[in-house]
Design a protein around this motif. Structure first.
Motif, mmCIF file in Angstrom:
data_model
loop_
_atom_site.group_PDB
_atom_site.id
_atom_site.type_symbol
_atom_site.label_atom_id
_atom_site.label_comp_id
_atom_site.label_asym_id
_atom_site.label_seq_id
_atom_site.Cartn_x
_atom_site.Cartn_y
_atom_site.Cartn_z
ATOM 1 N N ASP A 76 -1.073 15.848 12.399
ATOM 2 C CA ASP A 76 -0.980 14.970 13.565
ATOM 3 C C ASP A 76 0.350 15.177 14.285
ATOM 4 O OD1 ASP A 76 -1.598 12.912 15.351
ATOM 5 O OD2 ASP A 76 -0.672 11.404 14.080
ATOM 6 N N ALA A 77 1.436 15.270 13.517
ATOM 7 C CA ALA A 77 2.756 15.508 14.109
ATOM 8 C C ALA A 77 2.812 16.871 14.775
ATOM 9 C CB ALA A 77 3.834 15.410 13.029
ATOM 10 N N PHE A 78 2.203 17.855 14.161
ATOM 11 C CA PHE A 78 2.190 19.219 14.706
ATOM 12 C C PHE A 78 1.506 19.262 16.075
ATOM 13 C CE2 PHE A 78 -0.253 23.342 14.756
ATOM 14 C CZ PHE A 78 0.823 24.139 15.113
ATOM 15 N N THR A 79 0.340 18.669 16.187
ATOM 16 C CA THR A 79 -0.379 18.687 17.465
ATOM 17 C C THR A 79 0.332 17.845 18.519
ATOM 18 O OG1 THR A 79 -1.797 16.859 16.720
ATOM 19 C CG2 THR A 79 -2.616 19.082 16.366
ATOM 20 N N SER A 80 0.925 16.721 18.105
ATOM 21 C CA SER A 80 1.614 15.850 19.054
ATOM 22 C C SER A 80 2.857 16.521 19.625
ATOM 23 C CB SER A 80 1.998 14.528 18.380
ATOM 24 O OG SER A 80 0.857 13.807 17.978
ATOM 25 N N MET A 81 3.627 17.201 18.781
ATOM 26 C CA MET A 81 4.827 17.885 19.265
ATOM 27 C C MET A 81 4.462 19.059 20.161
ATOM 28 S SD MET A 81 7.238 17.723 15.848
ATOM 29 C CE MET A 81 8.550 18.717 16.572
ATOM 30 N N SER A 82 3.372 19.728 19.837
ATOM 31 C CA SER A 82 2.906 20.816 20.703
ATOM 32 C C SER A 82 2.510 20.286 22.075
ATOM 33 C CB SER A 82 1.713 21.527 20.048
ATOM 34 O OG SER A 82 1.265 22.598 20.845
ATOM 35 N N VAL A 108 0.860 -1.174 0.000
ATOM 36 C CA VAL A 108 0.000 0.000 0.000
ATOM 37 C C VAL A 108 0.899 1.228 0.000
ATOM 38 C CG1 VAL A 108 -1.749 1.302 1.245
ATOM 39 C CG2 VAL A 108 -1.853 -1.190 1.205
ATOM 40 N N PRO A 109 0.806 2.106 -0.982
ATOM 41 C CA PRO A 109 1.702 3.265 -1.044
ATOM 42 C C PRO A 109 1.661 4.059 0.251
ATOM 43 C CG PRO A 109 0.448 3.074 -3.067
ATOM 44 C CD PRO A 109 -0.126 2.065 -2.109
ATOM 45 N N PRO A 110 2.804 4.629 0.666
ATOM 46 C CA PRO A 110 2.875 5.310 1.943
ATOM 47 C C PRO A 110 1.893 6.459 2.066
ATOM 48 C CG PRO A 110 4.842 5.734 0.611
ATOM 49 C CD PRO A 110 4.091 4.632 -0.041
ATOM 50 N N GLY A 111 1.528 7.084 0.941
ATOM 51 C CA GLY A 111 0.548 8.153 1.013
ATOM 52 C C GLY A 111 -0.816 7.660 1.424
ATOM 53 N N GLN A 112 -1.071 6.360 1.284
ATOM 54 C CA GLN A 112 -2.365 5.802 1.639
ATOM 55 C C GLN A 112 -2.338 5.090 2.981
ATOM 56 O OE1 GLN A 112 -3.817 3.376 -1.577
ATOM 57 N NE2 GLN A 112 -3.406 4.932 -3.115
ATOM 58 N N ALA A 113 -1.183 5.007 3.593
ATOM 59 C CA ALA A 113 -1.073 4.334 4.878
ATOM 60 C C ALA A 113 -1.585 5.243 5.983
ATOM 61 C CB ALA A 113 0.373 3.949 5.154
ATOM 62 N N GLU A 114 -2.156 4.650 6.994
ATOM 63 C CA GLU A 114 -2.724 5.410 8.103
ATOM 64 C C GLU A 114 -1.695 5.523 9.222
ATOM 65 O OE1 GLU A 114 -6.374 3.546 9.133
ATOM 66 O OE2 GLU A 114 -7.333 3.995 7.229
ATOM 67 N N PHE A 115 -0.636 6.287 8.972
ATOM 68 C CA PHE A 115 0.380 6.491 9.989
ATOM 69 C C PHE A 115 -0.200 7.310 11.131
ATOM 70 C CE2 PHE A 115 3.429 6.247 6.250
ATOM 71 C CZ PHE A 115 3.770 4.938 6.521
ATOM 72 N N ASN A 116 0.264 7.013 12.324
ATOM 73 C CA ASN A 116 -0.205 7.726 13.506
ATOM 74 C C ASN A 116 1.009 8.183 14.302
ATOM 75 O OD1 ASN A 116 -1.228 8.466 16.074
ATOM 76 N ND2 ASN A 116 -3.014 7.164 15.761
ATOM 77 N N LEU A 117 1.156 9.499 14.489
ATOM 78 C CA LEU A 117 2.291 10.059 15.214
ATOM 79 C C LEU A 117 1.882 10.613 16.577
ATOM 80 C CD1 LEU A 117 4.170 11.897 12.310
ATOM 81 C CD2 LEU A 117 4.512 9.580 13.174
ATOM 82 N N ASP A 118 0.752 10.143 17.103
ATOM 83 C CA ASP A 118 0.299 10.612 18.410
ATOM 84 C C ASP A 118 1.313 10.316 19.507
ATOM 85 O OD1 ASP A 118 -1.995 11.526 17.295
ATOM 86 O OD2 ASP A 118 -3.265 9.868 17.936
ATOM 87 N N PHE A 119 2.105 9.258 19.326
ATOM 88 C CA PHE A 119 3.028 8.857 20.383
ATOM 89 C C PHE A 119 4.099 9.908 20.649
ATOM 90 C CE2 PHE A 119 5.160 7.452 16.560
ATOM 91 C CZ PHE A 119 6.511 7.611 16.827
ATOM 92 N N LEU A 120 4.303 10.853 19.724
ATOM 93 C CA LEU A 120 5.285 11.912 19.955
ATOM 94 C C LEU A 120 4.901 12.785 21.147
ATOM 95 C CD1 LEU A 120 6.040 13.087 16.304
ATOM 96 C CD2 LEU A 120 7.452 11.629 17.761
ATOM 97 N N ALA A 121 3.600 12.866 21.427
ATOM 98 C CA ALA A 121 3.143 13.680 22.559
ATOM 99 C C ALA A 121 3.667 13.131 23.873
ATOM 100 C CB ALA A 121 1.611 13.737 22.582
ATOM 101 N N ASN A 122 3.926 11.827 23.924
ATOM 102 C CA ASN A 122 4.404 11.191 25.156
ATOM 103 C C ASN A 122 5.818 10.644 25.002
ATOM 104 O OD1 ASN A 122 1.911 11.504 26.678
ATOM 105 N ND2 ASN A 122 1.039 10.009 25.264
ATOM 106 N N PHE A 123 6.577 11.240 24.097
ATOM 107 C CA PHE A 123 7.955 10.792 23.893
ATOM 108 C C PHE A 123 8.725 10.872 25.218
ATOM 109 C CE2 PHE A 123 12.406 11.758 22.844
ATOM 110 C CZ PHE A 123 12.712 10.637 22.081
ATOM 111 N N ASN A 124 9.422 9.792 25.551
ATOM 112 C CA ASN A 124 10.128 9.694 26.831
ATOM 113 C C ASN A 124 11.459 10.448 26.756
ATOM 114 O OD1 ASN A 124 11.358 8.996 29.252
ATOM 115 N ND2 ASN A 124 10.662 6.864 29.177
#
Length: 643
Positions: free
Chosen positions: A381-387, A252-268
Motif C-alpha cells: 500500500d505504501a509502495f503504490t501510494s508513494m508512486s 489488537v497487535p499491530p500486525g493485525q491492524a488494518e493500517f491504510n497509507l493511501d493518504f501518502l499519495a496526496n501528501f501536501n
C-alpha cells in the motif's frame, strides 16, 4: 489513540448529547445572547460555517476554564477548540500536581461540557427552524471527531485493577516546508505501588508548536492528524465507544491492524516536508518487558528529489520492518505497477514456502504467518501510494517543464513497440518467466525492503526471518547524436534463521535493459534476464546433536537479447543458459557418499540478420557506413558515456 486537532471522519456512532443539567444556562438565555448577531441569517438555511460559529460560541459560553487556549493566527475549528480546551485543563491539573482521581474528575467535567455544547447547539438550531439533515450530519461528525480524541483518555479511568505495569504512548511530529515543527505527545501508565499496595494511574499530554503556522499549514497539519488518528484507532482498540462507557482496552497487535497509507499519495508537499509517528503499549503482554510498538517516518525532500518512508512494528517477539526510498519524479504505468505487485506477492510466497518444514508447517507458525502477510499488505500500500505521489508531483506544469524532460516515456514507448509489435523480435527465451516485466518502466525509481522476524517458542528456540527486496534504477546518457536510457529491475526473496539453524533460501531475479536512440528512432536494445537460486535445508540429528544437510540447490538461468536496427538492417543475437547443481541426502550415516549429487548445463545461441543484405554485399560504401554506425552504437552502449 489520539486523533488530535481532529478533522478525521469517524466510524463511531455518537448519540446526540444531552444538555448539562447543573449549569445555570438556558436555551432562552442563549437565544437572547446571540439574537442580534444572527437575526439577518434566519431567512436562509444555516451553512456549515454558520453552524461552526454558533458551536464555537457555545464552547466559549459553556466551558468554564481557568486558562484559555493560546491565540493563533488562523481560524481555529470547533473540534480543535474543544480538544485544546481539554488539553489545557489537563495540563493545568498536572501543573498543580493533582492526583489521578482529580485529573479524571477534570476530564469527566470537560467531556460533560462538550456534550452540553453540542446538545445546546442542536436545540438552538431546532428552535430556529434551522436543524436540517446537513446540520445534524455536521454536528454528529464533529462530535465524533472530538470523541476519537477523548476516548483513549477516558479509558484510563476504567481500567481493570491489576498488578502488572501497563503503559500507552503516542507521539507525532510534523515538519512544515518552512521549517516549523508541531509535536504532540500523549502517554498513560498503570503500575503497582509496592509502598501502598495499590494500583496507580498516571498520564501526561503535550502539544507544542515551534514556529508560526499559516492557515494553509494548519489545514495540511489537520489532514495529517486526521489520517494518523485513523491509524491510532487501529492500534489502540477500545471495546466501547461512547463517552463515559469506555472499558478496558483490548489491544489488537499491530500486525493485525488494518493500517491504510493511501493518504501518502496526496501528501501536501507544498506545505509539509514530513512527519514521524510512534505508538507503543505494554497492555496484554504476558511478559512485562515486551512491548507492542509502531513507528512510521515519511519525508518529502524536493532539494534532493527524494521521498523516504520507514516503518517498524513490534508485537511481542515479532517484528515487521520495511523501508521505501523513492524518487519524487515518475510517470503513470499501470501495467508495470501490477507487474511489480505480482512479483512482490510471488517472492513473499517463495520465501514463505521455503520456510516450511517437511510437514508443510511454517517456521513462523500460523498466527505469525498471517501477521506477516498483513504487514506485507501495508508495505505494498505504501509502495503504490508513494508512486502515485511522484506521479502527481511530476504532473505539476512547472516541475514537468523543469525536471521531468529526460525522454524516458518516449524511449519506453519505442521499446514497447519493438518487443510487442515487431514480428522480427525473437524474445528473451522461454526457459523461465520474467516476473519483472520487459521494457522500460515509467514509474519513479525506488529501493524497497520488507522483512518479518519472529521467535516462536519451542524446545529449540529459532529466529526465522523472511525478507523481500525490490528496486528500480534508471540512468540517462548522451554522446553526439545518440541518447541512451538504461534501467535495472531487481527482486530478491530471502529466508534464514539468523544463526539459530543453518537453513537458508535466496532467490534473486534481475532484468537489465540498455537502449540507444538516434533522431527518435531506437537503433540499439540490449536486454538481460537472470534468475539465481541458492537453497539449503537441514535436519537436526539428535545422535550428533547438530543440524545436518538434507538438500542443497544452486541454480542460474540467464536469457540475453541484443538488437541493432541500423539502416533498415535488423541484427539480433539471443543467448540462453541454464546451470543447476543439486545435492540430496539418501542416507543418514553421516558419510559423504550418502549424498546424491546431480548437475545440469545448457547453452544456446542464435543470430538473426534480416534486411536487404545484397546492398551490403554489393556496395562497399553502404557496407562501410553500416559498419561505422554499428560500431558507434555498440561503443555507445558498452561504455555508457555520462551526460
Amino acid at each position: 489513540m489520539i486523533n488530535n486537532v481532529l478533522n478525521s471522519q469517524s466510524s463511531l456512532v455518537t448519540s446526540v448529547a444531552q444538555p448539562i443539567n447543573d449549569i445555570a444556562h438556558t436555551l432562552t438565555d442563549e437565544l437572547k445572547n446571540i439574537a442580534p448577531e444572527i437575526a439577518q441569517e434566519l431567512l436562509s438555511q444555516f451553512d456549515q460555517e454558520k453552524v461552526e460559529t454558533l458551536l464555537k460560541k457555545e464552547f466559549a459560553s459553556i466551558l468554564t476554564l481557568t486558562s484559555q487556549p493560546v491565540t493563533v493566527n488562523y481560524d481555529i475549528s470547533p473540534e480543535e477548540l474543544a480538544v485544546r480546551t481539554v488539553l489545557t485543563s489537563q495540563q493545568e491539573g498536572l501543573n498543580k500536581n493533582e492526583n489521578s482521581d482529580e485529573l479524571m474528575k477534570r476530564l469527566n467535567e470537560s467531556v460533560e461540557n462538550i456534550h452540553g455544547a453540542y446538545a445546546n447547539t442542536s436545540d438552538i438550531l431546532s428552535s430556529l427552524g434551522q436543524l436540517g439533515h446537513e446540520q445534524k450530519s455536521f454536528l454528529a461528525s464533529s462530535e465524533q471527531r472530538v470523541e476519537r480524541m477523548l476516548d483513549p483518555l477516558m479509558e484510563s479511568s476504567y481500567r481493570e485493577i491489576n498488578e502488572g505495569d501497563d503503559s500507552n504512548r503516542f507521539e507525532l511530529s510534523v515538519k512544515t516546508k518552512e521549517g516549523d515543527i508541531v509535536n504532540i505527545i500523549f502517554n498513560s501508565a498503570q503500575g503497582y505501588d509496592e509502598a501502598t499496595g495499590e494500583a496507580v494511574d498516571s498520564f501526561g499530554i503535550s502539544y507544542e508548536v515551534n514556529g508560526d503556522l499559516s492557515e494553509a499549514e494548519h489545514q495540511a497539519l489537520n489532514q495529517i492528524l486526521s489520517e494518523v488518528g485513523e491509524m491510532a484507532d487501529e492500534f489502540f482498540k477500545v471495546s466501547a465507544n461512547s463517552f463515559g462507557q469506555s472499558s478496558y482496552t483490548k489491544y489488537v497487535p499491530p500486525g493485525q491492524a488494518e493500517f491504510n497509507l493511501d493518504f501518502l499519495a496526496n501528501f501536501n508537499n507544498e506545505q509539509l516536508s514530513g512527519f514521524d509517528i510512534a505508538f507503543s503499549t505494554t497492555e496484554n503482554q504476558p511478559i512485562a518487558a515486551l512491548e507492542n510498538s509502531f513507528e512510521l517516518s515519511y519525508n518529502f525532500d524536493e532539494k534532493h528529489n527524494t521521498q523516504a518512508l520507514s516503518f517498524k512494528s513490534n508485537a511481542g517477539v515479532t517484528e515487521i520492518d520495511f523501508s521505501l526510498d523513492m524518487s519524487i519524479f515518475g510517470g503513470k504505468d499501470v501495467d508495470q505497477m501490477q507487474q511489480y505487485l505480482s512479483t512482490l506477492d510471488q517472492n513473499l510466497e517463495d520465501s514463505r514456502f521455503n520456510s516450511n518444514d517437511s510437514k508443510e508447517n511454517s517456521a513462523f507458525g500460523k498466527q505469525n504467518d498471517a501477521r506477516m502477510q498483513q504487514g506485507f499488505a501495508v508495505f505494498k500500500d505504501a509502495f503504490t501510494s508513494m508512486s502515485s505521489a511522484a506521479e502527481r508531483y511530476s504532473n505539476i506544469e512547472s516541475v514537468a517543464a523543469r525536471e521531468f524532460t529526460n525522454g524516458r516515456e518516449m524511449v519506453a514507448d519505442l521499446v514497447d513497440n519493438m518487443v510487442t509489435n515487431d514480428p522480427r523480435y525473437k524474445g528473451l527465451g522461454e526457459e523461465t518467466n520474467n516476473t519483472l516485466g520487459t521494457g522500460i518502466s515509467k514509474l519513479a525509481d525506488f529501493d524497497a525492503k520488507f522483512s518479518f522476524t519472529s521467535e516462536p517458542e519451542g524446545l529449540r528456540p529459532i529466529h526465522p526471518k523472511s525478507t523481500v527486496e525490490l528496486s528500480q534504477v534508471t540512468e540517462h546518457y548522451k554522446s553526439g547524436e545518440l541518447n541512451g536510457t538504461t534501467q535495472s529491475k531487481t527482486v530478491n526473496a530471502h529466508f534464514d534463521y539468523q544463526g539459530t539453524r543453518p537453513d537458508n533460501y535466496d532467490k534473486t531475479e534481475s532484468y537489465n535493459i540498455n537502449t540507444a536512440v538516434k533522431k527518435q528512432e531506437l537503433v540499439g536494445l540490449d536486454q538481460e534476464h537472470q534468475v539465481d537460486i541458492d537453497k539449503e535445508t537441514y535436519e537436526f540429528n539428535p545422535k550428533t546433536n547438530q543440524y545436518e544437510l538434507e538438500t542443497a540447490l544452486v541454480e542460474r538461468i540467464t536469457n540475453d537479447s541484443s538488437i541493432r536496427q541500423i539502416n533498415d538492417i535488423w541484427l539480433e543475437k539471443n543467448e540462453t543458459s541454464h546451470d543447476k547443481k543439486e545435492t540430496e541426502r539418501v542416507d543418514y550415516t553421516g558419510k559423504p557418499e550418502d549424498y546424491e549429487r546431480t548437475s545440469h548445463h545448457s547453452h544456446d545461441k542464435l543470430v538473426t540478420l534480416i534486411g536487404d543484405l545484397d546492398k551490403l554485399a554489393n556496395n562497399k560504401q553502404v557496407k562501410r557506413n553500416y559498419m561505422i554506425d554499428l560500431n558507434n552504437v555498440n561503443f555507445f552502449m558498452d561504455n555508457k558515456p555520462a551526460t
